[in-house]
Enzyme design. Structure first.
Site, PDB file in Angstrom:
ATOM      1  N   ASP A 100      -8.121  -9.176   4.252  1.00  0.00           N
ATOM      2  CA  ASP A 100      -7.868  -8.108   5.339  1.00  0.00           C
ATOM      3  C   ASP A 100      -9.096  -7.983   6.286  1.00  0.00           C
ATOM      4  O   ASP A 100      -9.807  -7.153   6.382  1.00  0.00           O
ATOM      5  CB  ASP A 100      -8.044  -6.773   4.473  1.00  0.00           C
ATOM      6  CG  ASP A 100      -7.491  -5.514   4.956  1.00  0.00           C
ATOM      7  OD1 ASP A 100      -6.814  -5.673   6.316  1.00  0.00           O
ATOM      8  OD2 ASP A 100      -7.267  -4.438   4.534  1.00  0.00           O
TER       9      ASP A 100
ATOM     10  N   GLU B 152       0.620  -1.418   0.095  1.00  0.00           N
ATOM     11  CA  GLU B 152      -0.060   0.128   0.035  1.00  0.00           C
ATOM     12  C   GLU B 152       0.704   1.363  -0.154  1.00  0.00           C
ATOM     13  O   GLU B 152       0.594   2.202   0.755  1.00  0.00           O
ATOM     14  CB  GLU B 152      -0.915   0.187   1.263  1.00  0.00           C
ATOM     15  CG  GLU B 152      -1.871  -1.065   1.157  1.00  0.00           C
ATOM     16  CD  GLU B 152      -2.934  -1.384   2.268  1.00  0.00           C
ATOM     17  OE1 GLU B 152      -2.823  -0.661   3.319  1.00  0.00           O
ATOM     18  OE2 GLU B 152      -4.071  -1.989   2.143  1.00  0.00           O
TER      19      GLU B 152
ATOM     20  N   GLU C  11     -12.003  -1.941  12.566  1.00  0.00           N
ATOM     21  CA  GLU C  11     -12.248  -1.406  11.281  1.00  0.00           C
ATOM     22  C   GLU C  11     -13.507  -1.888  10.620  1.00  0.00           C
ATOM     23  O   GLU C  11     -14.262  -1.420  10.126  1.00  0.00           O
ATOM     24  CB  GLU C  11     -10.828  -1.655  10.437  1.00  0.00           C
ATOM     25  CG  GLU C  11     -11.027  -0.993   9.212  1.00  0.00           C
ATOM     26  CD  GLU C  11      -9.695  -1.183   8.494  1.00  0.00           C
ATOM     27  OE1 GLU C  11      -8.678  -1.669   8.800  1.00  0.00           O
ATOM     28  OE2 GLU C  11      -9.595  -0.467   7.113  1.00  0.00           O
TER      29      GLU C  11
HETATM   30  O1  GCW Z   1      -6.945  -2.835   6.725  1.00  0.00           O
HETATM   31  C1  GCW Z   1      -6.087  -2.080   5.902  1.00  0.00           C
HETATM   32  C2  GCW Z   1      -6.307  -0.643   6.643  1.00  0.00           C
HETATM   33  C3  GCW Z   1      -5.237   0.240   6.463  1.00  0.00           C
HETATM   34  C4  GCW Z   1      -3.917  -0.595   7.154  1.00  0.00           C
HETATM   35  C5  GCW Z   1      -3.562  -1.524   6.417  1.00  0.00           C
HETATM   36  C6  GCW Z   1      -2.481  -2.634   7.000  1.00  0.00           C
HETATM   37  C7  GCW Z   1      -2.079   0.478   8.549  1.00  0.00           C
HETATM   38  O2  GCW Z   1      -7.504  -0.014   5.706  1.00  0.00           O
HETATM   39  O3  GCW Z   1      -5.619   1.352   7.202  1.00  0.00           O
HETATM   40  O4  GCW Z   1      -2.889   0.290   7.326  1.00  0.00           O
HETATM   41  O5  GCW Z   1      -4.824  -2.639   6.403  1.00  0.00           O
HETATM   42  O6  GCW Z   1      -2.940  -3.390   7.859  1.00  0.00           O
HETATM   43  O7  GCW Z   1      -1.482  -2.075   6.701  1.00  0.00           O
END
Ligand code: GCW
Length: 678
Positions: free
Chosen positions: A357, A278, A385
């Site tokens: 995720d 990312e 989240e």
């Molecule tokens: O779930 C996603 C999140 C990001 C996060 C990423 C990760 C810290 O939306 O906010 O970044 O995973 O785990 O690196």
């Protein structure tokens, strides 16, 4: 509510210390953590009328009915230093610990036992952690970030460590946090976000004083501080032309920089790294592997006893939705499995519990079963989240237990908990890590009941065989007693009714049958069925007029199912054998496909969405009924009520959007004729 020290006691309600605090207690031993125990005992006995009897008098003749003693034998190896035994003989309870951390954990064990620690005589019982590393990752930014705010995916206000771009001047609350974590056995914290921005990168160098202060503050609770670092640090902080992990100048930079950290923080834990993920920098830029990347950092911390947590969350986040062959679920295994055996002993590969995720339902990540020669840590997300953002009640321990109990090699094979625990003192695993859910909110977690998730994480890292309902019960007992009579039965029963199954309810009213996502883009709160369908993120459901789901079979799909060992590769490959709750994760099926439950996919969607929302409505009424009983503090009651109003609203919105979406796609009405909006 104002002032930093004005925060909720969480699972250290003063009343929880009554049984211990009313005893005559002897504490034997010296050192920082023993002092912590002494202070705890002093505080509890002062409050509840007990006494501290001479350090050396000991035993029945000294009149103690509780002895907390550090084993006087020379220092034992690390893993033993956290364990302890408890015995009761002739009316005296004796806690014997091999190391000071064990004494501290034993103390909190006795607090949990309450009066039952002083019941019938029993021989020595041994207690020790299943996992050597029990860690919380904070996604806290020092400075407020323009997109993510201060705590990335934080739902409880600002950071407890940082404010106004600097370390907080009053660390009272950090100390209280350390105490809460010691009470659940957490022994490591990383204090900044894995997405490392400019200011945060400097914690490693010219802002190290702040990290020193946090380490000093947490050390008395047996907690080692770790830092998230940028893989590009040699360039952005060191001014080198490259961060190539095989470049000698880069290696030297990491070694020197790390040396300086340890000069100030001798028990510094090590580094956490999100690389090539990312947008974060990583070894790919130099044509190097993730093992090369992890090892340069591992070599830097190794002489000082540190570890590197290297995250496996690496995938292409610039995917084209038109391309059906790329599968985000495959990515971590594709990148990491071939590297097994190449990581240093002090490099831990940290793997999210599922392949995508932190969705409410995912299969267990196959990476955890693919790297037998590597230390593996499982990463959970305590911050909610994707599970209601601490506006919804979603008690996650049942989900974590399912993950920890999963046997990737089938019946008779090891469990995920054993993979994380490793093969004994000489071959420790990576343990458990989790993204913390706390902030500077009065209740720590926004939703007061979200405290239970943090509590449960620590307890499961200590003992992954604990029953989620029993953990919840402990938490209730330590959090809500208001006087000598403890927690009211009504409150206890109500909390179990609204929390025990709350994760499954969340699953019921959100994305169906393991398909995941369907959340509003960016903030990830509430329904957005097609929110991610045509984005670059690789999180698709492929619903059309005939059916839904992602074909991850080998025969006709992305081949992801083959990343599992037998028997799961076959189980997941087959539409007929795949467990219902994961069907749409692995297969694209018709709406009239019949599940093992006997229901069709479309009817299952309708049924679970009506049921899930109803359960939340019921939880709200049960909670409201407590208002007229004097069983809980008004401020807790009010906050939970307010959140439940929002949860009901949101669950109904989920229900209606999902049901309508699938009714419109499929044209198939609800067999029970309930209201589905057109
Ligand atoms: O779930 C996603 C999140 C990001 C996060 C990423 C990760 C810290 O939306 O906010 O970044 O995973 O785990 O690196």
């Amino acid at each position: 509510m104002s002032g930093q020290s004005d925060f909720h006691a969480a699972w250290s309600a003063p009343e929880a210390f009554r049984a211990l605090g009313s005893r005559r207690v002897t504490v034997v031993g010296d050192g920082l953590l023993v002092e912590t125990v002494r202070q705890e005992v002093a505080q509890a006995t002062a409050r509840f009328g007990g006494t501290i009897v001479g350090d050396t008098g000991g035993g029945a003749e000294g009149g103690a009915d509780l002895i907390l003693a550090l084993n006087t034998q020379p220092d034992k190896p690390e893993p033993d230093a956290e364990s302890f035994t408890v015995a009761r003989q002739n009316g005296v309870t004796t806690l014997l610990a091999d190391g000071a951390a064990g004494l501290l954990y034993g103390f909190f064990h006795l607090v949990r036992l309450g009066e039952s620690a002083f019941g019938a005589d029993h021989p020595a019982e041994h207690h020790g952690p299943a996992m050597r590393l029990r860690m919380l990752d904070h996604w806290d930014n020092v400075a407020v970030h323009d997109v993510m705010g201060q705590v990335e995916r934080g739902y409880a206000g600002g950071s407890i460590f940082w404010a106004d771009g600097a370390l907080r001047s009053d660390l009272t609350r950090v100390r209280a946090y350390g105490r809460l974590l010691a009470a659940i056995g957490v022994n490591a914290i990383s204090v900044n976000n894995v997405n490392v921005h400019a200011v945060e990168a400097r914690l490693l160098t010219d802002r190290l004083d702040d990290v020193v202060a946090l380490a000093d503050c947490l050390r008395p609770y047996g907690i080692r501080v770790h830092l998230s670092v940028s893989f590009a640090a040699p360039v952005v902080l060191g001014g080198l032309p490259t961060a190539d992990p095989l470049d000698p100048a880069v290696r030297a930079w990491w070694a020197d920089t790390t040396q300086q950290v340890y000069a100030r923080i001798p028990d510094f834990g090590g580094y956490v790294v999100k690389a090539d993920s990312e947008g974060q920098p990583g070894p790919f830029a130099y044509g190097r592997s993730h093992a090369d990347g992890a090892n340069v950092l591992a070599d830097a911390v190794a002489p000082h006893g540190g570890v590197v947590h290297w995250r496996a969350f690496v995938y292409n986040h610039h995917q084209d939705w038109r391309d059906r062959s790329t599968d985000r679920a495959r990515a971590a295994h594709d990148h990491f499995a071939p590297l097994d055996g190449q990581f240093r002993d002090n490099a831990i590969v940290q793997v999210k519990n599922g392949p995508i995720d932190f969705q409410p339902r995912e299969p267990v990540s196959p990476v955890l079963a693919a790297m037998p020669a590597t230390r593996m840590a499982v990463e959970f997300q305590v911050t909610q989240e994707y599970t209601g953002q601490q506006r919804h009640i979603c008690y996650l321990a049942p989900m974590w237990r399912e993950v920890l109990d999963f046997r990737p090699w089938g019946d008779g094979g090891a469990r995920i908990a054993e993979v994380a625990a490793g093969g004994g003192p000489d071959e420790p695993g990576g343990g458990l890590a989790a993204v913390s859910n706390v902030g500077d909110d009065h209740f720590w977690t926004g939703h007061p009941l979200a405290q239970a998730n943090l509590y449960a994480f620590g307890r499961l890292a200590w003992d992954p065989t604990l029953d989620p309902a029993a953990i919840l019960d402990e938490w209730i007992g330590l959090t809500f007693p208001r006087d000598a009579s403890g927690v009211s039965d009504l409150l206890r029963d109500t909390l179990h009714s609204i929390m025990d199954d709350s994760w499954r309810d969340y699953e019921r009213y959100s994305a169906p049958l393991g398909v995941g996502f369907m959340v509003r883009p960016s903030d990830h709160y509430g329904p957005g069925v097609d929110g991610y369908e045509y984005t670059q993120w690789g999180t698709y459901h492929f619903a059309d007029r005939d059916g839904i789901g992602v074909d991850r079979s080998v025969a006709t799909g992305t081949g992801y199912a083959a990343q599992y060992p037998e028997p799961w590769s076959q189980t997941y490959e087959s539409v007929d054998q795949c467990p219902d709750e994961l069907l749409l994760f692995f297969h694209h099926v018709r709406y009239d496909h019949v599940l093992h439950s006997g229901s069709t996919v479309i009817q299952h969607i309708y049924d679970t969405h009506f049921t899930g929302a109803e359960h939340v409505q019921r939880a709200r009424s049960l909670w409201a009924a407590l208002a007229k009983e004097d069983v809980i503090d008004a401020e807790v009651h009010a906050r939970v009520s307010e959140r439940l109003d929002e949860q009901v609203r949101s669950a109904e919105e989920w229900r209606d959007q999902i049901n309508t979406y699938f009714y419109r796609k499929s044209g198939i009405p609800d067999a029970l004729g309930r209201e589905i909006y057109r």
